[in-house]
Design a protein around this motif. Structure first.
Motif, PDB file in Angstrom:
ATOM      1  N   TYR A 113       0.838  -1.176   0.000  1.00  0.00           N
ATOM      2  CA  TYR A 113       0.000   0.000   0.000  1.00  0.00           C
ATOM      3  C   TYR A 113       0.886   1.244   0.000  1.00  0.00           C
ATOM      4  O   TYR A 113       2.015   1.220   0.485  1.00  0.00           O
ATOM      5  N   GLN A 152       0.493   5.409   1.181  1.00  0.00           N
ATOM      6  CA  GLN A 152      -0.346   6.388   1.867  1.00  0.00           C
ATOM      7  C   GLN A 152       0.295   7.762   1.720  1.00  0.00           C
ATOM      8  O   GLN A 152       1.416   7.983   2.182  1.00  0.00           O
ATOM      9  N   ARG A 212      -3.842  11.057   4.102  1.00  0.00           N
ATOM     10  CA  ARG A 212      -4.801  10.384   3.216  1.00  0.00           C
ATOM     11  C   ARG A 212      -4.986   8.927   3.614  1.00  0.00           C
ATOM     12  O   ARG A 212      -4.345   8.418   4.533  1.00  0.00           O
ATOM     13  N   LEU A 223      -5.269   4.654   2.515  1.00  0.00           N
ATOM     14  CA  LEU A 223      -4.317   3.684   1.978  1.00  0.00           C
ATOM     15  C   LEU A 223      -4.728   3.280   0.571  1.00  0.00           C
ATOM     16  O   LEU A 223      -5.851   2.838   0.339  1.00  0.00           O
ATOM     17  N   PHE A 263       4.216   7.060   2.212  1.00  0.00           N
ATOM     18  CA  PHE A 263       4.444   6.069   3.258  1.00  0.00           C
ATOM     19  C   PHE A 263       4.041   4.725   2.680  1.00  0.00           C
ATOM     20  O   PHE A 263       2.870   4.518   2.339  1.00  0.00           O
ATOM     21  N   LEU A 283       3.526   0.740   2.891  1.00  0.00           N
ATOM     22  CA  LEU A 283       3.210  -0.268   3.896  1.00  0.00           C
ATOM     23  C   LEU A 283       3.039  -1.622   3.240  1.00  0.00           C
ATOM     24  O   LEU A 283       2.330  -1.765   2.240  1.00  0.00           O
ATOM     25  N   PHE A 338       0.037  -5.264   9.353  1.00  0.00           N
ATOM     26  CA  PHE A 338       0.863  -4.309   8.633  1.00  0.00           C
ATOM     27  C   PHE A 338       2.276  -4.273   9.201  1.00  0.00           C
ATOM     28  O   PHE A 338       2.480  -4.426  10.415  1.00  0.00           O
ATOM     29  N   GLY A 339       3.237  -4.050   8.318  1.00  0.00           N
ATOM     30  CA  GLY A 339       4.595  -3.783   8.748  1.00  0.00           C
ATOM     31  C   GLY A 339       4.716  -2.350   9.232  1.00  0.00           C
ATOM     32  O   GLY A 339       3.768  -1.574   9.133  1.00  0.00           O
ATOM     33  N   PRO A 340       5.893  -1.974   9.727  1.00  0.00           N
ATOM     34  CA  PRO A 340       6.078  -0.636  10.289  1.00  0.00           C
ATOM     35  C   PRO A 340       6.130   0.475   9.237  1.00  0.00           C
ATOM     36  O   PRO A 340       6.014   1.648   9.580  1.00  0.00           O
ATOM     37  N   ARG A 372       8.989   5.391   5.012  1.00  0.00           N
ATOM     38  CA  ARG A 372       8.612   6.740   4.587  1.00  0.00           C
ATOM     39  C   ARG A 372       9.605   7.189   3.522  1.00  0.00           C
ATOM     40  O   ARG A 372      10.782   7.393   3.809  1.00  0.00           O
TER      41      ARG A 372
END
Lengths: 108, 111
Positions: free
Chosen positions: B36, B38, B42, B44, B88, B90, B102-104, B107
């Motif tokens: 994903y 982001q 906003r 995902l 970002f 994910l 989800f992973g961390p 960015r």
């Protein structure tokens, strides 16, 4: 495709109750999920509804009406740590489609 | 439960440079995996998903590609980054039908 509508922002005081509504249009619907995301972090799962009705998990509850293509997340006894973004997501065969998110701000 | 690993946590890249983001999953086998993106403030946007090794489905035509060389490894790549690729990123793995882990996140800033 899928489309989801949820309010962009909600502000409330500590101890209050907040309801975040989500309406959706989709095909191949399996269920509605809710995720919480704190600023800078990854989303975490909160709740899931596959059938009509209310699901309660501690201070958070989620509701689904499949006939109305509508659901909501209810946050009770709000705490400062509940300040975050909340996303509804529809579940189809292989994937989730997310709404734009609702930013909840909790004031002292 | 599952654990999703992503790296790096932050990345600053110049326009036109290549990109490779890696995601690995522990605690499950043959997971459905997802990338994903982001944008700031906003929701995902699903970019790619994979139901098995070598099987990639693209959701949005774009400057990115994905690969799944191993069961629990998912890679997001670009040959030439654009400014609009900032965001970002994910990685997620599907648990039961009702959950995604989800992973961390990474960015990415493209300058």
């Amino acid at each position: 495709g899928q489309s989801l509508e949820q309010p962009s922002e909600v502000t409330a005081v500590e101890g209050a109750i907040v309801q975040i509504n989500c309406t959706y249009q989709t095909s191949g619907f399996y269920g509605l999920s809710w995720y919480q995301q704190h600023d800078g972090g990854a989303p975490t799962f909160l709740s899931y509804n596959a059938l009509d009705g209310l699901e309660e998990t501690g201070r958070f509850s989620s509701f689904l009406s499949r006939s109305d293509s509508y659901g909501y997340l209810l946050l009770q006894e709000l705490q400062m740590k509940d300040s975050a973004s909340y996303f509804c997501a529809v579940i189809t065969d292989y994937k989730l489609s997310f709404g734009a998110g609702t930013t909840v701000t909790v004031r002292a | 439960s599952q654990t999703i690993h992503q790296w790096p946590a932050t990345l600053v890249q110049p326009v036109g440079s290549p990109l490779s983001l890696e995601c690995t999953v522990e605690g499950t086998s043959n997971p459905n995996l997802y990338w994903y993106r982001q944008a700031a403030g906003r929701g995902l946007q699903l970019l790619f998903y994979s139901v098995g090794i070598g099987q990639i489905s693209s959701e949005v035509p774009q400057n990115l590609s994905a690969s799944r060389p191993q069961d629990r490894q998912f890679i997001l790549s670009s040959k030439k980054l654009l400014l609009s690729d900032s965001g970002f990123y994910l990685c997620a793995s599907r648990g039961r039908v009702d959950t995604q882990y989800f992973g961390p996140g990474t960015r990415l800033t493209v300058l």
